[in-house]
Scaffold this motif. Structure first.
Motif, short mmCIF file in Angstrom:
data_model
loop_
_atom_site.label_atom_id
_atom_site.label_comp_id
_atom_site.label_asym_id
_atom_site.label_seq_id
_atom_site.Cartn_x
_atom_site.Cartn_y
_atom_site.Cartn_z
N MET A 154 0.83 -1.20 0.00
CA MET A 154 0.00 0.00 0.00
C MET A 154 0.87 1.25 0.00
O MET A 154 1.94 1.27 0.61
CB MET A 154 -0.87 -0.01 1.27
CG MET A 154 -1.76 1.19 1.37
SD MET A 154 -3.09 0.91 2.57
CE MET A 154 -4.33 2.03 1.91
N LEU A 164 -2.94 5.88 3.48
CA LEU A 164 -3.31 5.12 4.68
C LEU A 164 -3.83 6.01 5.80
O LEU A 164 -4.30 5.52 6.83
CB LEU A 164 -2.10 4.32 5.16
CG LEU A 164 -2.32 3.35 6.32
CD1 LEU A 164 -3.35 2.27 5.96
CD2 LEU A 164 -1.02 2.69 6.75
N TYR A 220 -12.46 2.24 22.15
CA TYR A 220 -11.46 2.64 21.17
C TYR A 220 -11.90 2.34 19.75
O TYR A 220 -12.51 1.31 19.49
CB TYR A 220 -10.12 1.93 21.44
CG TYR A 220 -9.51 2.40 22.72
CD1 TYR A 220 -8.71 3.53 22.76
CD2 TYR A 220 -9.80 1.75 23.92
CE1 TYR A 220 -8.18 4.00 23.95
CE2 TYR A 220 -9.28 2.21 25.12
CZ TYR A 220 -8.48 3.34 25.13
OH TYR A 220 -7.98 3.81 26.30
N THR A 221 -11.55 3.24 18.84
CA THR A 221 -11.71 3.00 17.41
C THR A 221 -10.39 2.48 16.86
O THR A 221 -9.33 3.02 17.20
CB THR A 221 -12.10 4.31 16.70
OG1 THR A 221 -13.41 4.71 17.13
CG2 THR A 221 -12.10 4.14 15.18
N TRP A 222 -10.47 1.45 16.05
CA TRP A 222 -9.29 0.93 15.35
C TRP A 222 -9.11 1.74 14.06
O TRP A 222 -10.03 1.83 13.25
CB TRP A 222 -9.48 -0.53 14.98
CG TRP A 222 -9.41 -1.47 16.13
CD1 TRP A 222 -10.41 -1.76 17.01
CD2 TRP A 222 -8.28 -2.24 16.55
NE1 TRP A 222 -9.97 -2.67 17.93
CE2 TRP A 222 -8.66 -2.99 17.68
CE3 TRP A 222 -6.97 -2.39 16.08
CZ2 TRP A 222 -7.80 -3.86 18.34
CZ3 TRP A 222 -6.12 -3.26 16.73
CH2 TRP A 222 -6.52 -3.97 17.85
N SER A 223 -7.93 2.28 13.87
CA SER A 223 -7.64 3.05 12.66
C SER A 223 -7.33 2.10 11.51
O SER A 223 -7.18 0.89 11.70
CB SER A 223 -6.42 3.93 12.91
OG SER A 223 -5.25 3.12 12.87
N PRO A 224 -7.19 2.64 10.29
CA PRO A 224 -6.79 1.79 9.16
C PRO A 224 -5.50 1.02 9.43
O PRO A 224 -5.39 -0.16 9.08
CB PRO A 224 -6.62 2.80 8.01
CG PRO A 224 -7.59 3.91 8.35
CD PRO A 224 -7.52 4.02 9.85
N MET A 264 -6.26 -1.75 11.92
CA MET A 264 -7.05 -2.82 11.31
C MET A 264 -6.19 -3.83 10.56
O MET A 264 -6.54 -5.00 10.47
CB MET A 264 -8.07 -2.22 10.33
CG MET A 264 -9.24 -1.54 10.98
SD MET A 264 -10.18 -2.62 12.08
CE MET A 264 -11.08 -3.62 10.88
N LEU A 300 -5.10 -6.18 13.19
CA LEU A 300 -6.26 -6.93 13.69
C LEU A 300 -6.69 -8.01 12.70
O LEU A 300 -6.96 -9.15 13.08
CB LEU A 300 -7.40 -5.95 13.96
CG LEU A 300 -8.63 -6.48 14.66
CD1 LEU A 300 -8.29 -6.99 16.06
CD2 LEU A 300 -9.71 -5.39 14.75
N ARG A 301 -6.76 -7.65 11.43
CA ARG A 301 -7.20 -8.62 10.41
C ARG A 301 -6.22 -9.78 10.27
O ARG A 301 -6.62 -10.91 9.99
CB ARG A 301 -7.40 -7.93 9.06
CG ARG A 301 -8.58 -6.99 9.02
CD ARG A 301 -9.89 -7.73 8.77
NE ARG A 301 -11.02 -6.85 8.92
CZ ARG A 301 -11.93 -6.94 9.88
NH1 ARG A 301 -11.87 -7.91 10.78
NH2 ARG A 301 -12.91 -6.08 9.96
N ARG A 332 -8.70 -17.79 12.59
CA ARG A 332 -9.67 -18.53 11.77
C ARG A 332 -9.03 -19.77 11.14
O ARG A 332 -9.65 -20.83 11.09
CB ARG A 332 -10.24 -17.63 10.66
CG ARG A 332 -11.24 -16.61 11.18
CD ARG A 332 -12.17 -16.11 10.05
NE ARG A 332 -13.25 -15.36 10.67
CZ ARG A 332 -13.26 -14.02 10.80
NH1 ARG A 332 -12.26 -13.31 10.34
NH2 ARG A 332 -14.26 -13.41 11.39
N GLU A 348 -17.33 -21.64 12.40
CA GLU A 348 -17.58 -20.24 12.76
C GLU A 348 -19.07 -19.93 12.72
O GLU A 348 -19.77 -20.26 11.77
CB GLU A 348 -16.84 -19.28 11.82
CG GLU A 348 -16.97 -17.84 12.30
CD GLU A 348 -16.04 -16.87 11.61
OE1 GLU A 348 -15.38 -17.27 10.64
OE2 GLU A 348 -15.98 -15.70 12.05
N LEU A 388 -21.94 -16.64 14.38
CA LEU A 388 -21.94 -15.27 14.91
C LEU A 388 -23.21 -15.08 15.73
O LEU A 388 -24.31 -15.13 15.19
CB LEU A 388 -21.86 -14.24 13.78
CG LEU A 388 -21.75 -12.79 14.25
CD1 LEU A 388 -20.51 -12.55 15.08
CD2 LEU A 388 -21.75 -11.84 13.04
N ILE A 445 -12.65 -7.21 21.40
CA ILE A 445 -12.95 -8.29 20.45
C ILE A 445 -12.40 -9.59 21.01
O ILE A 445 -11.26 -9.64 21.46
CB ILE A 445 -12.34 -8.00 19.08
CG1 ILE A 445 -12.85 -6.66 18.55
CG2 ILE A 445 -12.65 -9.12 18.09
CD1 ILE A 445 -12.09 -6.17 17.33
#
Lengths: 568, 568
Positions: free
Chosen positions: B1, B6, B40-44, B47, B50-51, B58, B68, B70, B156
């Motif tokens: 990227m 970003l 808290y907010t996760w920024s780009p 993320m 986190l991903r 997973r 899985e 939900l 999470i």
């Protein structure tokens, strides 16, 4: 995947409490299970669809450089108080109080939170434009949660927000997001329409909705046969009556219409079409006095349009019978403009009509031969009605057809409503503080799954478009318990198809063919390959596409299968 | 990227309200932004990490056939009332009332909901074993939310639940999940320990915790030098004193200890080691009478162990001074077993000790030469203390070291606590109804990100393990504005590395080298390639691993770079 490991839970019975087909089929296929009113758990089968939908959305968001973030579900009341929506959202918003007695809501949307987030780091025009999005769980405490995921209380949404130095920047991103939404729905293989929309409570200037077409859709869409005009019926503009008004051809004449209080009854009584009559609707004005709205007898009032007229009370409020009798001397069913003492606003379809039938403001009586100007001063004319099938398109191109749709996306140009309320400013090139323009863009992730089923199903179950099917293909063995050859062929096929990148299911549950076929159809797998001893002996497999009416043969060969299912 | 896209928001200043390094660095790197207390907010940028964490989880869940699902965040009170936890969870649980006045909570965990979900479809032993998991947002209304994501309120979690016909089945899945958690942390490149744990409020028999080692860890872990014993200090078992007790060697002698009320003071006063003294702690018994607990002077009471003893009130309650004076005739600091009228329970480390120093139940006085049996009847001995460094391991193999850890995972054998409370039964092979055994398995998804930073950082910022870094490699151009060659080389390198599957960042922000280097180090990108005119002329690029102290050279060649960074 081996279906024995998926914990499939299909049922033949249609659940009694499921009113629409997507809800019925998601329950029957075991995609979701109900926890409480408007609360659903996604099963392993359901998750396979949900994750495919999310992946398509993420890919198209990345393609337009939207950045993924994740905001909290729990939001402090203070931000909503700043925007003025803490009260405005009313009981739709689920509220809570923490151990320190501070108030929060379970976010129904994130305009306030995202504006606060952007405010913390964005200071300069150099950092804009900026578009962020999240795929996140929201809650709206619907009065009547129903239709499964279609109107659930807890649901998954992709919400995006963009920030810009000016209108042109906002419009550019709006178009990009609009394009991305179209690609998302194209990739999902759904038939949809983009329609002009009312901006509603969220505020802002321009907005459009994305609707998946389905007979069960709650929204009516006005779509022109030519020229591309399309709008939600709530927002669809109508044309004024064409051509000049004819001269009065009849005298105003009072006639008895005993017991006639409906347009249908009036037309029947007088042997005229409903379109030759005019209906009267009395609403409250801002001043507290009622206002008389006149429409052609066969037309329907559009409440959103009426509410937006100057002088009309918001929200639109019908006058009660006592108020009507006080001002008109008659009850609903016999009202009209003749001698009316209140303001009259007429739908512009009545502008060029002569010799109308109207109520006489006298119970059980109407006038025929009513003409504007002669029998009542020219009223204010306005667009007051719902567009109907057969109307000329507002742009004059083609005629209108009415389709039904399920709203799955909504793109808004918000302007500065939230950035101004929450004091977001950035410095422009000259060092002056500017309030950024904002766009917001919602896409119903869980809802689009239900909408796809509403559009794509038959009597046997779901007919998934391939891109969002839980599996692309299912291998069904016949009498596997008795044939090593069938078992071996299935295992080999399963491995080879997986290796080729096909999302393949192998029904290894040891059931009889009937239940396996029924499940494959119910859960909607696009392609089915049946492996039997007889077929193997002939070097053939039996193929059936989910929407096919007949079986066909395919060579027992991985490339032949991939050609057959269009997977290359 | 391209980093220009970003929306990076790094800062040099350490935020004043961030107490621990992961919180400081996540804020400084702009991975998260605070919305409210524990929100808290996760920024780009955040993320991306986190991903990657989610993808590893997973993959390892799929590898053990966990499915899985939900489940909703909003949970009806009824289910929690059935399990008895609606009251028991207390103010930790965020509660809310919907428009119909029904009570709900924002799920802090999902044992009740998942048991209800399984109950709807699982009827037969043929459907078990079954393991489901979700990656989902939870809320716990912590008294004092702090340390950023380490003790956030909204967080999470990956929570998994398994259902079995018997204990053996449960144990098998428990071991499989334990193995999967180890693989997850191995793949993340983190140093961790699996330790025996107290099952605590969630109930059940066996449980173990996964701790990422870090000096800042809130938990103390007892780890043996040999034989593999490891336990949270809360649960670590201690050994009774070795060997037989020596015969009394001194007479019981009362001595004046004016003003001495601590073990440290007593040891100092008598010139003996603290281990030659015994400390007295008075807690309330179930009967309402106090109970005297005796421990070696240098040992600490383990409240969890004490609370689990028969006859002790739950939760563990210290006796107040009035109660103590009433029963002992003296205050805390001078208490002991001699002439005590209450029950005495002694830590088993005291079982073989002769000639102890104990309080005299007389303010300002102690006894020396105290011996069990002679000066007080033999007490009840029990494991009452925290294990300490240097102790022999409970299994007799090696000695104990105390490490600090951050709990990121917890695996439990719940038994039938929830399945029984919620009336989940299935039919066994004989057609009899059986209550399934349950396991539950939590993994802190947002917390492990913070834990990784606590373990992996230096003065310049985060030092991500490659598997969870936001990018694997960053390309930094030198004077790109003045050199077409540098720009071209960067673009080519960027394309080639992307095509080779490297998760590459290109710092195209047009900054000076210093800020670009500082950001790359702060956000912790494992590999850095610097492109300059001078290097290009020599066919070389400058390389630096994030943890390297010196730069090195690498050929201007995609394969050479891939070799250098171990990406094949």
């Amino acid at each position: 995947m081996r279906l024995s490991r998926l914990a499939l839970a299909t049922t033949k019975e249609t659940p009694a409490d499921a009113e629409i087909v997507s809800h019925q089929l998601m329950l029957r296929a075991g995609m979701i299970r109900r926890l409480g009113a408007g609360l659903y758990t996604w099963s392993p089968l359901g998750m396979r669809v949900l994750r495919k939908v999310e992946a398509i959305i993420r890919a198209e968001m990345a393609a337009i450089d939207a950045l993924e973030i994740l905001m909290p579900a729990v939001q402090p009341a203070e931000l909503w108080q700043e925007s003025g929506r803490w009260q405005a959202m009313g009981p739709l918003m689920l509220r809570m109080t923490d151990r320190a007695e501070r108030e929060y809501c379970f976010g129904p949307t994130h305009e306030e939170v995202v504006t606060d987030y952007i405010k913390r780091d964005v200071r300069s025009y150099k950092q804009l434009p900026l578009t962020v999005y999240q795929i996140q769980t929201k809650f709206r405490d619907e009065i009547r949660p129903r239709f499964g995921l279609m109107r659930a209380r807890e649901f998954i949404m992709k919400d995006a927000y963009s920030f810009h130095m000016d209108d042109a920047g906002l419009d550019h991103e709006y178009q990009a997001m609009r394009g991305a939404y179209a690609k998302i729905l194209d990739r999902m293989g759904l038939d949809y329409r983009v329609v002009a929309a009312d901006s509603g409570a969220i505020g802002g200037a321009k907005s459009e909705e994305f609707h998946v077409l389905a007979h069960s859709g709650e929204d009516e869409l006005a779509v022109a046969s030519e020229g591309g005009y399309a709008a939600n019926i709530e927002a669809a503009v109508t044309r004024a009556g064409d051509g000049p008004r004819g001269a009065p051809g009849a005298a105003l004449k009072k006639i008895d219409t005993p017991g006639v209080t409906t347009i249908a009854g009036l037309a029947e009584h007088l042997k005229v079409p409903e379109s030759a009559t005019a209906k009267a609707i009395v609403v409250m004005g801002e001043s507290g006095d009622p206002v008389l709205l006149m429409l052609r007898g066969d037309h329907m009032l559009n409440a959103i349009k009426a509410e937006q007229l100057p002088g009309i009370a918001t929200p639109l409020t019908m006058a009660d019978e006592a108020t009507i009798r006080e001002h008109f001397g008659a009850g609903p069913g016999s009202l009209g403009p003749v001698n009316a003492t209140v303001e009259v606003i007429a739908d512009h379809a009545l502008a060029n009509v002569a010799d109308m039938v109207v109520g006489a403001n006298y119970d059980g009586a109407h006038f025929t031969g009513f003409n504007w100007g002669r029998d009542h001063p020219e009223p204010r004319f306005a667009d007051l009605r719902n567009i109907v099938a057969g109307d000329t398109s507002p742009d004059g191109q083609g005629t209108i057809d009415i389709l039904r749709g399920i709203e799955v996306g909504h793109v808004f140009q918000l302007g500065d409503k939230y950035s101004r309320a929450l004091n977001l400013t950035v410095l422009n090139e000259s060092g002056a503080e500017v309030v950024p323009q904002m766009g917001c863009y919602g896409f119903g992730v869980s809802r689009v799954v239900a909408a796809a089923i509403e559009q794509c199903h038959d009597d046997a179950g779901i007919v998934w478009p391939a891109a969002i099917a839980p599996f692309e293909l299912v291998i069904v063995p016949i009498k596997a318990d008795k044939s090593q050859a069938v078992r071996d062929a299935c295992e080999t096929l399963y491995s080879e198809l997986k290796a080729a990148g096909v999302d393949v299911a192998y029904d290894d549950r040891g059931l009889r063919p009937g239940p396996m076929f029924a499940d494959a159809e119910l859960i909607g797998i696009p392609h089915r390959i049946v492996v039997s001893d007889r077929g193997l002996e002939a070097g053939r497999l039996e193929y059936k596409g989910r929407a096919d009416t007949e079986n066909s043969d395919v060579a027992h060969d991985i490339d032949a299968i991939r050609d057959k299912i269009g997977h290359r």
